[in-house]
Scaffold this motif. Sequence first.
Motif, PDB file in Angstrom:
ATOM      1  N   SER A 176      -2.359   3.060  11.445  1.00  0.00           N
ATOM      2  CA  SER A 176      -3.325   2.996  10.350  1.00  0.00           C
ATOM      3  C   SER A 176      -2.735   3.575   9.071  1.00  0.00           C
ATOM      4  CB  SER A 176      -4.601   3.764  10.717  1.00  0.00           C
ATOM      5  OG  SER A 176      -4.355   5.162  10.734  1.00  0.00           O
ATOM      6  N   ARG A 177      -3.304   3.163   7.950  1.00  0.00           N
ATOM      7  CA  ARG A 177      -2.873   3.707   6.662  1.00  0.00           C
ATOM      8  C   ARG A 177      -3.098   5.225   6.627  1.00  0.00           C
ATOM      9  NH1 ARG A 177      -4.999  -1.354   5.623  1.00  0.00           N
ATOM     10  NH2 ARG A 177      -3.698  -2.736   4.319  1.00  0.00           N
ATOM     11  N   GLU A 178      -4.199   5.662   7.222  1.00  0.00           N
ATOM     12  CA  GLU A 178      -4.513   7.095   7.239  1.00  0.00           C
ATOM     13  C   GLU A 178      -3.443   7.882   7.993  1.00  0.00           C
ATOM     14  OE1 GLU A 178      -6.638   4.671   7.969  1.00  0.00           O
ATOM     15  OE2 GLU A 178      -7.833   4.759   6.124  1.00  0.00           O
ATOM     16  N   LEU A 181      -0.316   8.061   5.800  1.00  0.00           N
ATOM     17  CA  LEU A 181      -0.494   9.003   4.701  1.00  0.00           C
ATOM     18  C   LEU A 181      -0.404  10.441   5.192  1.00  0.00           C
ATOM     19  CD1 LEU A 181      -3.364   7.303   2.662  1.00  0.00           C
ATOM     20  CD2 LEU A 181      -1.040   7.735   1.876  1.00  0.00           C
ATOM     21  N   THR A 193      -3.806   5.330  -1.056  1.00  0.00           N
ATOM     22  CA  THR A 193      -3.316   4.176  -0.281  1.00  0.00           C
ATOM     23  C   THR A 193      -2.509   3.233  -1.169  1.00  0.00           C
ATOM     24  OG1 THR A 193      -5.425   3.028  -0.674  1.00  0.00           O
ATOM     25  CG2 THR A 193      -5.199   4.273   1.386  1.00  0.00           C
ATOM     26  N   LEU A 196       1.097   4.137  -0.795  1.00  0.00           N
ATOM     27  CA  LEU A 196       1.630   3.603   0.457  1.00  0.00           C
ATOM     28  C   LEU A 196       1.894   2.114   0.337  1.00  0.00           C
ATOM     29  CD1 LEU A 196       2.306   3.622   3.487  1.00  0.00           C
ATOM     30  CD2 LEU A 196      -0.156   3.507   3.942  1.00  0.00           C
ATOM     31  N   GLU A 197       0.943   1.376  -0.200  1.00  0.00           N
ATOM     32  CA  GLU A 197       1.093  -0.073  -0.323  1.00  0.00           C
ATOM     33  C   GLU A 197       2.277  -0.437  -1.227  1.00  0.00           C
ATOM     34  OE1 GLU A 197      -2.779  -0.943  -1.693  1.00  0.00           O
ATOM     35  OE2 GLU A 197      -3.692  -0.717   0.307  1.00  0.00           O
ATOM     36  N   ILE A 200       5.357  -0.009   0.916  1.00  0.00           N
ATOM     37  CA  ILE A 200       5.446  -1.131   1.855  1.00  0.00           C
ATOM     38  C   ILE A 200       5.952  -2.376   1.131  1.00  0.00           C
ATOM     39  CG2 ILE A 200       4.115  -2.706   3.311  1.00  0.00           C
ATOM     40  CD1 ILE A 200       4.481  -0.016   4.630  1.00  0.00           C
ATOM     41  N   THR A 219       1.254  -6.514   8.254  1.00  0.00           N
ATOM     42  CA  THR A 219      -0.065  -5.919   8.011  1.00  0.00           C
ATOM     43  C   THR A 219      -1.001  -6.419   9.095  1.00  0.00           C
ATOM     44  OG1 THR A 219       0.329  -5.895   5.626  1.00  0.00           O
ATOM     45  CG2 THR A 219      -1.948  -5.671   6.371  1.00  0.00           C
ATOM     46  N   GLY A 223      -3.822  -1.568   9.124  1.00  0.00           N
ATOM     47  CA  GLY A 223      -2.612  -0.754   9.076  1.00  0.00           C
ATOM     48  C   GLY A 223      -1.382  -1.620   9.090  1.00  0.00           C
ATOM     49  N   TYR A 224      -0.288  -1.048   9.589  1.00  0.00           N
ATOM     50  CA  TYR A 224       0.994  -1.748   9.604  1.00  0.00           C
ATOM     51  C   TYR A 224       1.670  -1.578  10.959  1.00  0.00           C
ATOM     52  CZ  TYR A 224       0.196  -1.499   4.567  1.00  0.00           C
ATOM     53  OH  TYR A 224      -0.361  -1.593   3.318  1.00  0.00           O
TER      54      TYR A 224
END
Length: 228
Positions: A176-178, A181, A193, A196-197, A200, A219, A223-224
Amino acid sequence: MSQVRRILIVDDDALLRLSLVEQLTVHHEFIASEAANVAQALAVVRKEPLDLVIMDVGLPDGDGRDAVKRLRAEGFQKPIILLTGHDSENDIVSGFDSGANDYVSKPFRFAVLLARIRAHLRQHEFSEDATFQIGSYQFQPSAKLLIGGNGEKLRLTEKETAILQYLNRAKGIVVSREDLLRDVWGYNSNVTTHTLETHIYRLRQKIEPDPASARLLLTDAGGYRLAV
């Protein structure tokens, strides 16, 4: 999110293999596979991405120490722990000389083996020679470097390296993005975010033949993940 590590157990004792597989997979950080002899072990190592091998010394088709020498000669750099019913000084020395990282005598307590496994995984991850396969690239975190199949070297920033390390540990599971981070930036109040993006996006510009249609850094579900 668990960081999934793939472990191969090589032993001709089917009950021991089953017991170790069951005990390891209770811990969601591990996926365990098994082999009953040297030939099966070599086939698995050549086919599957592994993080650690547990190798019995006495196997029906050869000595586990000779198998370790062969794996090292073929370029396998991940940790290897030998299991044996013999614990003389000569046995231990020959085990280390073969290229093994550790030597555990039977019978053993699972908690002790588990501690050794985790210790060697941590040591390898931060060693200077640690390399990981990501798509067609060899990933060298300590050098902040990706090496393509044609020998091309792609330099990474510290954050790009950290993102790839975290995604690589997940072994294809969505992060997840969380989580990214928190673990890459530590939830710094100035980081969003969008930051982060942006990282990426820049990573895809470096590693994807067609960044607009990513095939490696994907993606997925909020998340990734890395394609495996």
